[in-house]
Design an enzyme around this catalytic site. Structure first.
Site, PDB file in Angstrom:
ATOM      1  CG  ASP A   1     -19.737 -26.013 -41.223  1.00 30.87           C
ATOM      2  OD1 ASP A   1     -19.648 -26.713 -40.194  1.00 30.87           O
ATOM      3  OD2 ASP A   1     -18.738 -25.576 -41.826  1.00 30.87           O
TER       4      ASP A   1
ATOM      5  CG  ASN B   1     -11.367 -23.487 -42.164  1.00 28.58           C
ATOM      6  OD1 ASN B   1     -11.071 -23.037 -43.260  1.00 28.58           O
ATOM      7  ND2 ASN B   1     -10.771 -24.534 -41.632  1.00 28.58           N
TER       8      ASN B   1
ATOM      9  CG  LEU C   1     -25.373 -31.766 -33.040  1.00 30.99           C
ATOM     10  CD1 LEU C   1     -26.426 -32.862 -32.925  1.00 30.99           C
ATOM     11  CD2 LEU C   1     -26.055 -30.403 -33.161  1.00 30.99           C
TER      12      LEU C   1
HETATM   13  O1  DOR Z   1     -15.789 -22.960 -39.396  1.00 29.34           O
HETATM   14  C1  DOR Z   1     -15.682 -24.140 -39.099  1.00 29.34           C
HETATM   15  N1  DOR Z   1     -16.039 -24.575 -37.866  1.00 29.34           N
HETATM   16  N2  DOR Z   1     -15.213 -25.016 -40.003  1.00 29.34           N
HETATM   17  C2  DOR Z   1     -14.935 -26.289 -39.680  1.00 29.34           C
HETATM   18  O2  DOR Z   1     -14.510 -27.037 -40.541  1.00 29.34           O
HETATM   19  C3  DOR Z   1     -15.145 -26.772 -38.287  1.00 29.34           C
HETATM   20  C4  DOR Z   1     -16.145 -25.960 -37.590  1.00 29.34           C
HETATM   21  C5  DOR Z   1     -16.182 -26.173 -36.097  1.00 29.34           C
HETATM   22  O3  DOR Z   1     -16.167 -27.347 -35.661  1.00 29.34           O
HETATM   23  O4  DOR Z   1     -16.273 -25.201 -35.355  1.00 29.34           O
END
Ligand code: DOR
Length: 446
Positions: A304, A277, A65
């Site tokens: 995510d 990721n 967030l």
């Molecule tokens: O793609 C990702 N974005 N993987 C993560 O582990 C962190 C996240 C981010 O905080 O943008």
């Protein structure tokens, strides 16, 4: 007394093993009664849910967030509106903010922020997420953290991870592990395979995730701690978790809609919205994720949700930050990709997006039992529509799903008995366009 009656819907509640047409009466924020036909008083607000599915509010156990630090990308308030829009009534917010959520006062800050739905803080495992010194885990738990994670980065040192797992058992909260062996992922930006060769982009092998999953499972066995593995994306990881569960190790895991919707082949477009990721994997990984969701190896679907500004994404693929928004597309993608083709049932989908993540985090969500807090999601499973950029309410628009046709749309979200989203909110005075509905094309497979 505040009364709300959700009438005529098909109520699916895995917690009470219910799948039948029941009216749901909510009084003062609590589920008061469920019966085939309830009659409202004059002072009862009624939601007509005929043709709709009524479920416990969705629980998204992995969101970013961005507050404190990157309020230009998202705030707790804007993220909670996006959640409500997506039918999500509880989120667990990752601590990779600026600064990181690594003290009791930052945990309290997150908890006390204005929000339309319940926002639960996840605290960092190590101070500043630097991987060196453990946080004061007991204090963070006492302040209201629901789990610990350095997500965004792995805990590189296995000895620190071991200690974190040991302490987590004392405070009774799970450790959520971002599994990545940095020595293998290096400066990679996409999955290693034919597509990375064709695209000429630096690769990240599946083994970068799997070695870390194996390490943490071994440490979970050694410590007896509750380990939850974040964003599982490969066939090998699913198999490692399956075997660990068979061996009685206390491990749970989640995947995200992009891992059962998109593959590395899509990345050949160089669209930076597809950079994430762990990276989008191969078609065989995607198939294994689906099997893991269906057979119970994977316990939860989380989004995510990773908002990033368009300026940061409008660069070459190598330079773009990883992550895509997801709170608002969690349900329609799960329905379209998994339920409609018959990979999982609707009840299993509700388990994965509500009942099971609530139980992993031990938060009072994921049930429509009489007496439970009234968090409810109502959706039309047959509503076929196209995701458009202006439909999103998140502050960030970095979704690779813009322009995608999906089936299933949230019509109402109720948090603690309050209607926090209803479909007409977005099109004030404009009734739902029946012309967009094509209920005859495909019906939900259950
Ligand atoms: O793609 C990702 N974005 N993987 C993560 O582990 C962190 C996240 C981010 O905080 O943008």
């Amino acid at each position: 007394m505040r009364k709300l009656l959700i009438k005529g819907g098909r109520l699916i509640d895995p917690d009470t093993r219910t799948d039948e047409h029941l009216d749901l009466l909510i009084v003062d924020g609590v589920v008061a009664e469920r019966a085939p036909e309830l009659t409202p008083d004059d002072d009862t607000r009624v939601i007509e849910a005929a043709g709709a599915i009524v479920t416990p509010g969705l629980v998204d156990m992995h969101v970013h967030l961005r507050e404190p630090g990157r309020e230009d990308e998202e705030t707790i308030e804007s993220g909670s509106r996006a959640a409500a829009h997506g039918g999500v009534t509880a989120v667990a917010a990752m601590p990779n903010t600026e600064p990181a959520i690594d003290t009791a006062s930052w945990v309290e800050f997150v908890r006390n922020r204005e929000s339309q739905i319940m926002v639960y803080p996840i605290a960092a495992i190590t101070k500043d997420r630097a991987g060196e010194t453990l946080t004061e885990m007991a204090e963070l738990a006492a302040a209201g953290a629901v789990a610990f994670s350095d997500d965004g980065s792995p805990v590189v040192n296995p000895s620190i991870m071991r200690r974190a797992l040991e302490y987590s058992t004392m405070v009774g909260l799970p450790i959520i592990s971002h599994c990545e062996e940095l020595g293998l992922s290096g400066r990679g930006v996409m999955h290693e395979g034919l597509a990375s060769t064709m695209a000429g982009l630096r690769p990240i092998p599946a083994a970068a995730e799997e070695i870390a999953v194996a390490r943490d499972i071994i440490l979970a066995k050694m410590t007896g701690a509750n380990l939850h593995i974040a964003h599982v994306s490969t066939e090998g990881s699913v198999e490692l978790v399956r075997r660990a569960k068979d061996d009685g190790i206390a491990v749970t895991c989640e995947t995200c809609p992009h891992y059962f919707t998109l593959t590395d082949d899509d990345v050949r477009s160089y669209d930076t919205h597809l950079k994430v990721n762990p990276p989008l994997r191969s078609a065989s990984d995607l198939a294994a994720i689906k099997v893991g969701l269906a057979d119970g190896t994977i316990d939860a679907i989380s989004s995510d949700h990773a908002p990033h500004s368009l300026e940061e994404k409008q660069v070459e693929f190598d330079a773009a930050p990883p992550g895509m928004t997801g709170l608002e597309t969690l349900l329609p993608l799960t329905l379209t990709q998994l339920v409609q083709p018959g990979t999982i049932t609707l009840e299993r989908a509700v388990e994965l997006m509500s009942t099971d993540p609530a139980s992993i985090l031990r938060i009072p969500h994921g049930s429509l039992a009489v007496g439970a807090p009234a968090d409810v999601t109502v959706f039309d499973p047959d509503w076929a529509w196209e995701i458009t950029e202006d439909w999103f309410v998140s502050k960030s628009k970095n979704s690779p799903f813009t322009g995608r046709k999906v089936r299933g749309r949230v019509t109402h979200t109720v948090s603690r008995g309050e209607v926090v989203f209803e479909e007409t909110d977005l099109n004030e005075g404009d009734a739902r366009d029946e012309g967009e509905r094509e209920p005859d094309v495909l019906s939900v497979h259950v």
